[in-house]
Structure formats: C-alpha cells, structure tokens
Design a protein around this motif. Sequence first.
Motif: not given
Lengths: 312, 312
Positions: A77, A80-81, A149-150, A210-212, A223
Amino acid sequence: MSVAGVGEFGLIDRVTSRLSYGSTVLLGPGDDAAVVAAPDARVVASTDVLVEGRHFRRDWSSADDIGRRAAAANLADVVAMGADPTALLVALCVPADAATDWVEGLADGLGAEAAEVGASVVGGDMSASPTLTIAVTALGDLGGRTPVTRGGARPGDLVALAGRTGYAAAGFTVLSRGFRTPRLLVEAYRRPEVPYPAGPQAARLGATAMIDVSDGLLADLGHVARASGVAVDLTRDAFEVPPQMRDAAQALGVDPYAWLLAGGDDHALVATFPAATALPAGWRVVGRVGEGAGVTVDGLPFDGPGGWDHFR
Amino acid sequence: MSVAGVGEFGLIDRVTSRLSYGSTVLLGPGDDAAVVAAPDARVVASTDVLVEGRHFRRDWSSADDIGRRAAAANLADVVAMGADPTALLVALCVPADAATDWVEGLADGLGAEAAEVGASVVGGDMSASPTLTIAVTALGDLGGRTPVTRGGARPGDLVALAGRTGYAAAGFTVLSRGFRTPRLLVEAYRRPEVPYPAGPQAARLGATAMIDVSDGLLADLGHVARASGVAVDLTRDAFEVPPQMRDAAQALGVDPYAWLLAGGDDHALVATFPAATALPAGWRVVGRVGEGAGVTVDGLPFDGPGGWDHFR
C-alpha cells in the motif's frame, strides 16, 4: 512455552530482541511511541488487518509466512503511493495458549519482509484474544515525489502492471481443495512477491494513478476508474497463463483468467501512465484508459467472479 | 442493519462520510494510504489494541465511549513523548452481525477524541471477526522538541503528575460489582480525561522522562525507573482520596490507594523534571527520583496489587 506462560512483557522482550532497526528508526520499541525519520515532511500511512480463518490459516502457512504476508500487504500500500516504506507497527492478538515460538516466527517474518525494503518494525502492542488477529500499520516517505493516488487516470493513458496476478488466488484454491502442489502457486499464496521498487519508480515516471492489486485486478482497477471518472479496458492477450497455472486450472475445473483478472493478494502494482511513457523492464502494458466508467476486458464485461468483500 | 448487510465497502463509506479532516491531513481515507504532514521531519508513532471482553464491554460502554477510549489510549502515548498528535489509523474487526449504528458510533467517538487534539482519523481497515477488536495507530509531530523517553530520569529529579489516577480503576471495579454509580467514577472508566496539552508542555519545560499511566502509576514508574537506571519514591500524602472514591472504596471493601497508585487507564502523564523546574498549574509533585532501582511509597514497597499483564 505458551504466551500466557511468559506474560505480556516477557513476550514483548522476546519479540523485540529479534528485531533489527534501519537508519530511519530514531527510537525503536520500548517507549510510549517510536520515532521514525520523515525527511520529506509528509508521512504516508496505511493499516491492514488479518484475521485467522478469514485471511490466513495456521495449518496452511508457517508463522514466518504469515508475518511476511501481513507486512507485504501493508508495504505494498505504501509503495503504491510512490513512497519508500520506513516502518511497521504491529498490533497482535493471540490466544493465551499460542506458542511463543509461533509469535517469534511471526515477528521474524514481519521483520524480514520489512528489511527487504529497508523498513523496520518499530513498535506495536500485544493482547490475548480468542481470535488470532494481526493489524499492521506501515509508514513511508515520499522523497519529494507527488503521491500517486487512484484518482489521476486520464483517457488515453496506458494501463501497466508490475508483478504477478492470479498466483496467490490459484494457490489459495489449490490449498482449499486439500492439495499442497503445484508448489509455485502454493508458495505464491503463502509469501507474495511484491515488486516494491516499481512503486517509487512509477511515481518518478509520472504515473497518473496507481493501486496495489489486493482485491483482484478488475476490482482494484474499478477503484481507479471510479476515483478517476474514467473507463479501463484490459487486453486479454496481455495475460499469459503460466504452465503450472494452466495445469492446476484444468485439474480443478477453474477458468485461469478468473485467477489472473480477479484474484487478489499477489500485491502486484497496476498504474496508469501518459501514452508516450517509455516503460522500463518490470512494467508491461495490459490495457488502456478511456472515456466512460467501469472495467472491461477486450471491450466486454468480464463474466467471471469479480472481487472480494470481507463481510460477505 | 448489520455490517454484513451493507458490506465492507458500504461500511467504509458510512464511516468515512462521518469523519472530518484537520489541516495535517494531506490525503485522507479512500486511497492505498493516507498522507499526513510531518513538518518536524520525524514522526512519532504508537499502536494499541483493545479486545472485547478484555479491554471493554459493549454492555458497560457506548460505542462512542469505546471509540473515545481507543483513541485516548493512543493519543496519550503520543503526547507522552512530547509530541502533538496528528492522525489516527484504525483497524476494526467486528462480528458480521454487529449493527452498523454501533460501528458509526465508534467512528464518531474516535473522531471526536482525535479532534480534541487537532488530529484526524485518516485511514484504516475493516474485517469481519468473531472477536470485536480495535487496533489504533496514532501519529504525532514533535515540533522541533526532543522526544521525552522513559530513560532520562536522574537522581534528584522531581516526579510530577498531570491528570487523574485511580478513577478509571475505581469505575471498573464499580461496574465489575454490578453497580452503575458513583457516576463520576463510572464515567472516568468509560471516557478518560487525558491531560493532552501537558505532554508537549512537559517537553518544553525540560522533562527528563515521561510516560502515560496506562498500567498503573507504580507499574509505569517501574518502566521509567528500569529504563533510567534509577529509583523512584512516591509520597503517599501527595495523593488525596476524592470523596466519591473514598465512599466507593468503603462500600466495596477496597483500599483506595490501590486504585490511586496501581490503577491504570486514566492516561494521566507522569514525568520527571530537574529539581529547580517551576511547574505550571496542572502538574503536581508526587515524588522524587533517587539512586538505586524500583518504585517505593514513602520509602517502602507498596503492599497492594501492582500492575497489569494482558496475558494473565
């Protein structure tokens, strides 16, 4: 020896004596709070909790494996930031009859996984509980980078993936059916291989979102699509079914694309990049961002299971 | 409506929509991780976990009270380092049949207690679990101050206390015996009144050591004595038994000094200061640091119960 036998403070001593501390740790365990370097003057923080029977089973994974998975879920997490992980804090609830060896193994796994990214276990708390529960908080430093962020994906962006998907889900299915092989899949479930450096790398490359991948690629890109107000279309051909996964899928009567596209817990990183971005090794293009909403595969809704809800 | 009925993401939406965010929150819940200001370039971090039946009972305390207590236990650890709390992260494990109202009440309590010190709930995780469990991580900023550890007390230092002791323990005993009054004591157990500003204040005054009183004054000063390599002697006359506590102690056949000196969970702050320190209102001298080891009362070992172990 059980944890009740050594007591709370005895157990804390046993655990903290096994840990080592990197240069980001200004004050480690043993005081009211830890002090961790935050050179960027912003701290990235994320918490994940694992509950026995729901997120792990002691008969499927060693204490060390469970520690590594608990750490990996949180460290993923943070990267992923676009941040570098610095520290973990761990709240551990264990049955009073649990073996101290098991708790020490868990601490070893947490510490080893953290050390892979230069982070350290700096604090925590322990309590007896009927339900074995591990809550981990990870901290990280952005090193001057803008947090990814997402919500920043734009139509026209590439969708790119670093790391594996479907392996942990396949391993989970294998274990659920009472098997212990193929080893590659079972080990992937037990001990995720997170592409940690790819997170800060993506931030430096100008990733727009980006996201894991913890809930599954479709759910997690859902998301991103929602937060960014865009649509995402994945290219099925970008996903190769590895031989062991193909064989296991055939033997168990499962569509391997359900693992690849909807399986979580490998903690791959998926990011969107401006179309002109030259992606380095480790990242591969798996789709495209468009106008609209939702996530499709080759332009169509995916007709397999799509995600994961921890209350259902 | 139960938490299973609204699902994980529905519950997270309900909770986050109730929260508000202070100026230290650069990115709040809803992404892989939160981003919190750390202007000092060091972050103070502490984790505490509360387990139902061991640390709280839903028939003794409202959801709001439990949220406040969970937040207070962690915020107290941060101020006990001399830092200003900035953020909380919360891992919440709830039975699937728990009411969403209860979870919302808990979030309100966590948020309200955090807001008292200018901090915000910035992230967390939720899972179903047979055992209701709340793990909270608090972050804080030192504002250029030196962290006040447990290890700096020196012979000759004053021992001073900010806040109350014994109230929460007395309230706990009252509730354990099936009573609901005196209200002052029961409310002190349900909702600790932590002297938050006294923590950073002590750091500015040059406190040599500090700890929040969560295990009881004798046990927590024992931690200070051990970490500092000193002895601590408390002055019994510095502790006045308040009238409600005296009456309750008499009715229940308890020595009120066992509450005052060994009762935890009020989260008072106890600190050591150089003898010449002029202590402001809110701090009162309760003892003295000497050469040696251990904690005594008027020079003698205390002959009541001394502390608390979460596995015994």
